[in-house]
Design a protein around this motif. Structure first.
Motif, short mmCIF file in Angstrom:
data_model
loop_
_atom_site.label_atom_id
_atom_site.label_comp_id
_atom_site.label_asym_id
_atom_site.label_seq_id
_atom_site.Cartn_x
_atom_site.Cartn_y
_atom_site.Cartn_z
N SER A 115 0.82 -1.21 0.00
CA SER A 115 0.00 0.00 0.00
C SER A 115 0.86 1.26 0.00
CB SER A 115 -0.90 0.02 1.24
OG SER A 115 -1.80 -1.06 1.22
N GLU A 116 0.40 2.28 -0.71
CA GLU A 116 1.00 3.60 -0.70
C GLU A 116 2.53 3.55 -0.82
OE1 GLU A 116 -0.42 5.86 2.62
OE2 GLU A 116 -2.49 5.18 2.40
N PRO A 117 3.04 2.92 -1.88
CA PRO A 117 4.49 2.67 -1.95
C PRO A 117 5.36 3.91 -2.03
CG PRO A 117 3.44 2.23 -4.06
CD PRO A 117 2.33 2.44 -3.07
N GLU A 118 4.82 5.02 -2.54
CA GLU A 118 5.65 6.22 -2.72
C GLU A 118 5.25 7.37 -1.79
OE1 GLU A 118 8.13 5.62 -4.48
OE2 GLU A 118 7.44 3.85 -5.57
N SER A 119 4.51 7.06 -0.75
CA SER A 119 4.06 8.11 0.17
C SER A 119 5.20 8.62 1.04
CB SER A 119 2.95 7.57 1.07
OG SER A 119 2.60 8.53 2.05
N LEU A 120 5.16 9.92 1.32
CA LEU A 120 6.10 10.55 2.24
C LEU A 120 5.43 10.91 3.57
CD1 LEU A 120 7.99 13.04 -0.14
CD2 LEU A 120 8.61 10.69 0.46
N ALA A 121 4.23 10.39 3.79
CA ALA A 121 3.42 10.83 4.93
C ALA A 121 4.11 10.64 6.28
CB ALA A 121 2.07 10.11 4.92
N SER A 122 4.93 9.61 6.41
CA SER A 122 5.54 9.33 7.70
C SER A 122 6.98 9.83 7.81
CB SER A 122 5.50 7.81 7.98
OG SER A 122 4.16 7.36 8.04
N ARG A 123 7.45 10.52 6.80
CA ARG A 123 8.83 11.00 6.80
C ARG A 123 8.97 12.24 7.70
NH1 ARG A 123 11.80 9.43 2.07
NH2 ARG A 123 13.50 10.73 2.85
N THR A 124 9.99 12.23 8.53
CA THR A 124 10.27 13.38 9.39
C THR A 124 11.67 13.94 9.15
OG1 THR A 124 11.06 11.92 11.16
CG2 THR A 124 8.73 12.55 11.19
N ASP A 125 12.38 13.38 8.17
CA ASP A 125 13.76 13.77 7.92
C ASP A 125 13.91 14.79 6.80
OD1 ASP A 125 12.82 11.66 6.21
OD2 ASP A 125 14.88 11.43 5.47
#
Length: 364
Positions: A198-208
């Motif tokens: 699911s959602e292979p290219e999502s940045l939703a959880s990136r904090t960096d």
């Protein structure tokens, strides 16, 4: 002005009427009585009981002011973020307005087109002078096309109307200190990786990634366009800046209840199943369209809609209305023209009937 046939600078003074592209045109305008709706990218399905029941129950609490706390916590937990990194909005579209207002100091905002037109419309309404990066067909993102001087960048992933899913690494390459990078992931939950993830290219959880704002919508998959619920994910300092320009109590109690329900494990599992079903229906639509001479896919689709190119598509669109079908015109999207239309993915029976109508239209 064009540079290397790709970068297009389109700047307007505040108050100027934008005539070249109708930025305020949306698919719902195409729909009318008696027409099969292939113009709006909202899933057509009844609400599941786990969503319908709490929504109905929330009506008894309308006498109290909305409390966004539980919804922020639920959305944060879904993405593995602190609640301070979440801002609930009245649809993801409201977030475009908040960003345009909160970052009025941006000297060179850039919108990567073709894409949803509301980000640019919001920037113009806030008095920004907007520059465009227009991607050439097949509309795949090239980070090097975005000028280094851009300090506020908007890009969709997957992009409406092209349905292109850009690699997360290419989108992330746009982030840098001193720049706000806005990634519209309104359709991210409709995408799958090669292995079915699911959602292979999502940045939703990136904090960096510095300056990253990810926007999500709950209105597409769950057919909640009339409820208006979405959210922004960003560093707490960025969220605080957006919240400072947001109206009081901007999200209704029913919408907040929906956010809680749609962030839970049952909803996430259901989204995954829906994405798989959608992929099969999309493959069927693509296969049937391939039978029609003169109709081509304008890009590799990844979401709940496909972008088609054909001669005189503007006339074909009108003729399809006479046959009972509404599709989305393409020429109001910067970077496209009158030879494009966008078509929503529906069930196979609807697709088969539409393809027959399109075939008959093209034969006349």
């Amino acid at each position: 002005m064009k540079v290397n046939n790709v970068y297009v600078s389109c700047s307007w003074k505040p108050g100027t009427v934008v005539r070249v592209f109708e930025l305020g045109h949306h698919g719902d305008v195409e729909v009318g009585p008696g027409l099969v709706d292939l113009a709006v990218n909202v899933r057509q399905a009844p609400l599941p009981p786990w969503l319908a029941s709490p929504l109905a129950a929330s009506l008894s609490a309308l006498g109290a002011y909305p409390d966004a706390g539980p919804a922020r916590a639920a959305v944060a937990a879904r993405h593995g973020l602190p609640a301070s990194s979440v801002l609930l909005t009245a649809g993801a579209a409201q977030a475009f307005v908040l960003i345009a207002q909160a970052f009025r100091s941006a000297a060179r905002p850039v919108v990567v087109h073709p894409q949803f037109t509301e980000p640019e419309a919001a920037l113009l309404a806030a008095g920004h002078r907007v520059s465009r990066v227009v991607l050439p067909s097949p509309f795949v993102l090239d980070p090097s096309l975005v000028p280094e001087s851009a300090d506020l960048v908007f890009v969709g992933n997957p992009t409406n109307p092209t349905s292109v899913l850009h690699p997360a690494s290419d989108v992330a390459a746009l982030a840098r200190p001193g720049r706000i990078l806005v990634v519209d992931e309104a359709f991210a939950d409709t995408t799958l990786g090669p292995s079915g993830s699911s959602e292979p290219e999502s940045l939703a959880s990136r904090t960096d990634l510095p300056g990253l704002i990810v926007l999500r919508s709950l209105t597409k998959t769950w057919a909640l366009a009339g409820l208006r619920i979405g959210y922004a994910l960003a560093a707490p300092s960025v969220i605080a800046r957006l919240a400072a320009v947001q109206p009081l109590w901007p999200v209704s109690t029913p919408a907040l209840v929906a956010a809680v329900a749609c962030a839970g494990p049952v909803a996430v599992a259901a989204e995954h199943a829906i994405a798989h079903s959608l992929a099969a229906d999309r493959a069927h639509l693509v296969a049937r369209l391939s039978e029609l001479p003169g109709v081509t896919l304008a890009a590799v689709p990844s979401s709940s809609f496909v972008l088609l190119r054909m001669a005189d598509a503007d006339k074909v669109r009108l003729a399809l209305r006479d046959r009972g079908y509404a599709v989305r015109r393409g020429d109001t999207f910067p970077g496209l023209g009158t030879d494009y239309v966008r078509v929503a993915v529906r069930d196979r029976a609807t697709t088969d009937a539409f393809v027959m109508a399109l075939k008959a239209t093209l034969a006349t």
